[in-house]
Design an enzyme around this catalytic site. Structure first.
Site, PDB file in Angstrom:
ATOM      1  N   THR A  95       0.820  -1.222   0.000  1.00 49.03           N
ATOM      2  CA  THR A  95       0.000   0.000   0.000  1.00 49.03           C
ATOM      3  C   THR A  95       0.844   1.258   0.000  1.00 49.03           C
ATOM      4  O   THR A  95       0.400   2.307  -0.467  1.00 49.03           O
ATOM      5  CB  THR A  95      -0.921   0.015   1.237  1.00 49.03           C
ATOM      6  OG1 THR A  95      -0.121  -0.104   2.417  1.00 49.03           O
ATOM      7  CG2 THR A  95      -1.908  -1.131   1.180  1.00 49.03           C
ATOM      8  N   CYS A  96       2.096   1.125   0.500  1.00 47.02           N
ATOM      9  CA  CYS A  96       2.931   2.317   0.520  1.00 47.02           C
ATOM     10  C   CYS A  96       3.311   2.751  -0.896  1.00 47.02           C
ATOM     11  O   CYS A  96       3.654   3.902  -1.129  1.00 47.02           O
ATOM     12  CB  CYS A  96       4.183   2.078   1.355  1.00 47.02           C
ATOM     13  SG  CYS A  96       5.147   0.664   0.843  1.00 47.02           S
TER      14      CYS A  96
END
Length: 1064
Positions: free
Chosen positions: A1031-1032
């Protein structure tokens, strides 16, 4: 020789002294008998006087026991002498003892001791009536000297008033109670004995003593004595043809007693009604204008004002028939009272606190301060339901200038001209003006409705601390607001400019053009007629709309139907725009103009209400047709005054995407400036101390460092640096993890409402440095928005409005989300039709903090102020305001300081609260798959025509529901909402990568993995693995499945199971 001369001179002086002493001695011997005689006689007279006075020493009270009455003959002999001596020595106590003897004697069954018998005897009636008359004649002077500072004086006061009442009528005389044939004669005699009270000097002294009696929070004497005192004064002016000079004194001295009517019993109130005192007073004030306009002391005019208001409350019929005179008298009185108020712009430091008007130029003594609390109680009748309904109901019957009590009289041209002149004079007294330009435009002079509304606006301006209560009282009647709105529409249509459409470049005519044009003219003439009516309607509507629930708006249609709300919304929206765009207001006047501020506040309330649940069906309703949004944007970017003001006050006129693009441009420019001054900042964060380490590093960082690139190095639980290079992805992970933890309710910084939005916790002070933490959270959230990182955090609208600063939300509206239980309770209070005193509520609230109950006043001394039917709307407002704003105002302030340190307030002014939420977490709509396809990036051999990619888009479009698509987006980006500006603005870009092994074995793309991915070749473990994500980096890691059904199964399981790192 000199010595001889000196000796002769000495002998001569000695002889002279001896002769002088001899003459003095002879003179003293001659005078001694005379002096001794005088002293002896004086001593005897004093002893005799004391002996006579001692006769009545036992009569210190009205208790009949242990008291021996003198016979009437004895009394008529001894009492006059005792009375004469007492008057000579100013011995009020003896006079009162004599009076008590007389009062007690009237109940005696023995004719010899019953003083009433003296009036039935020809031989004693003369001396008896003379004695009573002499006592009556001295009472006004005695009462006028009493200050009430000593307890004995109050006892004497009550005794003397009792004496007057007893000997003013024979109704209580036991001896003649059953002899009605003598009542008329004896009552005539009593009337004759009381003639001294109608002498002007005595009448004025009686009035002055009544003022002293009630010039405190509690009367100095009993209420029975006060009412008896008033009845004595009132008796002389019962009939209209009585002495006019006495009525002059009555108005100037009695009706200026503080809270007089509040202390009177029902019997005296009925006497006032029957004697038409209210109407006679109004007519006297109109005939003696100088008295109220200049002669009376401004400090007692407020008492007259309060009594006039109280008159209106207890005598509706007289108010209806004399509404013009009453409005004039109250208006003039109120204008006099406001002369000494300290204006906001005044720079004087010499002022005093006034319980009614706040800061005042004249001092208020302690007694008067107590009495003014009662006066304030009377003034509250001005906005009571009875007076408001009666007043506006009568006024609305005929809104023409001829608001006279006598319609036939009003038809006279001369009388019409006189009323117009009086209205104009009163208008100026209340702060209005009549200029030549208005006269040339043929606008009529102030009407009665304009005067009444200006009267209430003056009350609002001078009694600022009661503004909420006054507005609540006015808007209690739903019909009143509708009547005012109808009146304003008719006024606007009548006095609109036929060419107004060309002025505003609006070719289409509408019903609201008339009111808008006429209202805009009021901006240039804020004290002209009708402005007060408009302002009062706007303020009252804002107060009532802010506490309406959805049932009242959409089902009951009270006080306005949805159609009427739409009409009002159109009016305020177009008015505010044209006021700015056409130059009626600028940056300075927009904050100084009370009319513009009021209408703009109502605009924000209606816009936020419509944003919550639409009551207008047109999607472009809030976009004005006068100019294009691109024109507004152009002027804003060129820094032109009206463009900046429109965007700051009415940003909703420009579509949200255009404002978002403008915001991103402003942020980009700011980034470039920051990158030129500060290099990248590196911080090291342990995963198990992510908040503590982040707070330590970033709370000390400069503003420029916060705005520049921040690179994060994570340290794992073993104390080893995690591998990887931060290309803004690790900072995104750091932001997401930090915000997720600080917004977790278990940390007790924020709490989740029933609707799932976040709001500061009222118990956050358990953290030692909770305000610094809130500021840190604000900086982190501001940094995320600054970098274009979409965060899945839903903030309460009230917190969003606090961030924007210029948007003030309705506390009652927000309460439905923050505290549904309290919202239901206040809704019950708002709709309660019974007696509010039954609920035993006060303007206070008990709060429980760590098992400790504390009482918080909603207003000063609120725990002593009961909630009534008249002030319950104000109570609802204040209770909601306390719960929504005051309880966590320090936390909100710290959070706002943090976020505004990153995001400039001028940028945020482009948005409304719901727009800001979209900026933080994206828009709450379905995913635009076409836009996502257009801006996705592929790695590991994937490409747009890859078999698996085609399956993926088909699954998302045809197999997943809208909710599942949101879960998919959250699985990859950690946020379920798409960016408002589309996926082209997602940072980092949305990416899909082909993976062959688990995350802990993944070494990134290699030549072999890329080729295998491109050719759709897979290792044997691919079929058993689940999709994962980073998700980063907004990265979806997708195994190379060989069947669409397998892709659907694995992907659906993954997005429903949770985050992607641990699923492999």
């Amino acid at each position: 020789m000199d010595n001889i001369l000196k000796h002769f001179e000495k002998n001569a002086r000695e002889r002279e002294e001896l002769e002088t002493q001899t003459r003095r001695k002879e003179l003293a011997e001659k005078l001694e008998p005379f002096v001794l005689g005088y002293l002896t006689r004086k001593k005897y007279r004093d002893k005799l006087g004391t002996c006579r006075l001692n006769i009545f020493n036992d009569f210190t009270d009205l208790d009949k026991s242990n008291k021996t009455l003198l016979t009437n003959d004895q009394f008529l002999i001894k009492a006059p002498t005792c009375l004469k001596n007492a008057l000579k020595q100013n011995d009020v106590q003896t006079i009162c003892n004599i009076c008590r003897h007389l009062i007690i004697s009237l109940d005696s069954t023995n004719k010899e001791t019953n003083f009433a018998a003296t009036f039935l005897n020809k031989e004693t009636i003369g001396s008896a009536s003379q004695l009573i008359s002499s006592i009556f004649a001295k009472i006004p002077e005695i009462l006028n000297r009493i200050t009430g500072e000593k307890a004995i004086e109050l006892k004497q006061w009550q005794c003397l008033i009792h004496f007057i009442i007893v000997f003013s009528s024979v109704s209580t005389w036991s001896l003649v109670r059953n002899a009605p044939q003598v009542h008329q004669v004896l009552n005539g005699l009593c009337l004759k004995m009381t003639t001294c009270f109608i002498e002007e000097a005595n009448y004025e002294k009686m009035a002055n003593s009544l003022f002293v009696a009630i010039n405190d929070q509690k009367p100095l004497v009993s209420l029975e004595t006060v009412n008896a005192h008033f009845s004595i004064i009132h008796k002389s002016i019962k009939l209209p043809n009585e002495n006019q000079n006495l009525f002059n004194i009555f108005v100037k001295r009695v009706l200026t007693c503080p809270a007089l009517l509040l202390h009177l019993n029902q019997q005296n109130i009925e006497q006032i009604r029957n004697s038409q005192i209210f109407e006679r007073t109004l007519l006297w004030l109109r005939s003696n204008q100088d008295e109220i306009e200049s002669n009376l002391d401004v400090r007692i005019v407020i008492n007259l004002l309060a009594n006039l208001v109280h008159f209106a409350h207890i005598d509706e019929k007289t108010l209806e028939s004399n509404v013009f005179e009453w409005t004039w008298a109250v208006g003039i009185s109120l204008s006099r009272c406001t002369e000494m108020t300290v204006k906001k712009e005044s720079k004087t430091s010499l002022h005093y606190w006034h319980p009614v008007f706040g800061h005042y130029l004249l001092p208020v003594d302690k007694k008067t301060e107590g009495a003014l609390k009662n006066v304030l109680h009377q003034l509250r009748f001005l906005w009571s339901a009875k007076v408001v309904r009666c007043l506006f109901g009568k006024v609305m019957e005929n809104t023409c200038t001829a608001g006279s009590p006598n319609n036939q009289r009003a038809k006279s041209p001369n009388h019409q001209k006189d009323i117009s002149a009086v209205f104009g004079k009163l208008w100026k007294k209340l702060g209005g003006t009549l200029d030549k330009e208005k006269v040339e435009n043929k606008e009529p002079p102030p009407t009665l409705i304009a005067i009444v509304c200006q009267l209430y606006m003056t009350a609002l301006a001078t009694m600022m601390h009661m503004k909420g209560e006054i507005i609540s009282g006015l808007c209690r009647d739903d019909q009143l607001l509708r009547q005012l709105w109808q009146y304003l529409k008719e006024w606007g249509e009548k006095y609109s400019n036929p060419s107004s459409s060309s002025i505003f470049n609006n070719n289409s005519s509408s019903n609201s053009d008339g009111p808008i044009f006429a209202s805009l003219q009021s901006l240039r003439h804020p004290t002209s007629p009708h402005t007060a009516t408009l302002r009062l309607f706007i303020d009252s509507t804002a107060a009532i709309v802010s506490i309406l629930d959805e049932e009242e708006i959409f089902e009951k249609g009270t006080p306005f139907s949805t159609g009427e709300l739409e009409s009002i919304s159109k009016f305020v929206n177009v008015f505010c725009f044209r006021a700015i765009w056409s130059g009626f207001v600028d940056e300075v006047s927009s904050t100084n103009s009370g009319l513009f501020q009021s209408i703009h506040s109502l605009l924000l309330i209606l816009y936020e209400r419509d944003s919550r649940r639409q009551f207008v069906m047109d999607s472009k309703f809030w976009i004005v047709s006068d100019v294009k949004s691109s024109t507004i944007m152009t002027e804003y970017e060129k820094r032109m005054g009206r463009g900046i003001l429109v965007m700051r006050k009415m940003s909703h006129l420009v579509p949200i995407k255009e404002r978002m693009l403008l915001f991103r441009r402003q942020v980009t420019e700011d980034k470039q400036r920051a990158s030129n001054t500060v290099s990248a900042t590196w911080i090291t964060v342990q995963r198990n101390r992510i908040i503590e380490d982040g707070f330590t590093h970033l709370s000390k960082a400069s503003l420029a460092a916060l705005k520049s690139t921040i690179r994060v190095k994570f340290v794992n639980e073993q104390g080893l640096d995690e591998a990887g290079i931060d290309q803004d992805g690790v900072f995104k992970e750091f932001s997401e993890l930090t915000l997720k933890k600080v917004f977790d309710p278990q940390m007790n910084l924020f709490t989740t409402t029933s609707t799932g939005v976040m709001y500061p916790s009222s118990t956050s002070s358990l953290h030692e440095n909770h305000l610094q933490l809130f500021q840190f959270v604000g900086k982190m959230l501001g940094k995320a928005v600054y970098e274009g990182i979409v965060v899945d955090v839903q903030l309460a609208p009230v917190l969003l409005a606090a961030v924007l600063g210029s948007h003030r939300l309705c506390a009652f509206d927000e309460l439905s989300q923050l505290d549904p239980e309290l919202y239901r309770s206040l809704t019950f209070v708002k709709r309660y039709e019974g007696d509010m005193s039954e609920l035993s509520l006060t303007f206070s609230v008990d709060e429980d903090f760590m098992d400790k109950i504390t009482t918080v006043d909603l207003v000063p001394s609120g725990r002593t102020i009961p909630v009534t039917n008249e002030n319950k709307i104000d109570y609802v407002h204040r209770m909601a305001h306390h719960r929504v704003f005051r309880r966590t105002q320090e936390q909100c302030r710290a959070f706002v300081q943090g976020i505004q340190s990153i995001l400039q307030p001028t940028w945020l002014s482009l948005f409304a609260p719901n727009d800001l939420q979209c900026l933080i977490s994206g828009q709450n709509t379905d995913i635009d798959l076409a836009d996502l396809k257009k801006h996705v990036q592929y790695f590991g051999g994937f490409h747009g025509n890859h078999r698996l990619i085609k399956w993926l888009w088909d699954v998302l479009e045809n197999k997943f529901s809208a909710d599942e698509r949101k879960l998919f987006l959250k699985f990859v980006t950690s946020c379920s909402r798409p960016p408002v500006l589309g996926f082209s603005y997602l940072e980092p870009p949305f990416s899909i990568r082909c993976v062959e092994v688990s995350d802990d074995q993944d070494q990134g793309d290699t030549l072999g993995s890329v080729v295998r991915g491109f050719l759709a070749l897979r290792k044997g473990t691919a079929a058993s693995r689940l999709p994962t994500s980073s998700t980063c980096f907004n990265l979806l890691k997708l195994p190379n499945y060989n069947r669409k059904t397998l892709l659907l199964e694995k992907l659906r399981y993954a997005i429903h199971a949770g985050s992607g790192f641990e699923l492999s």
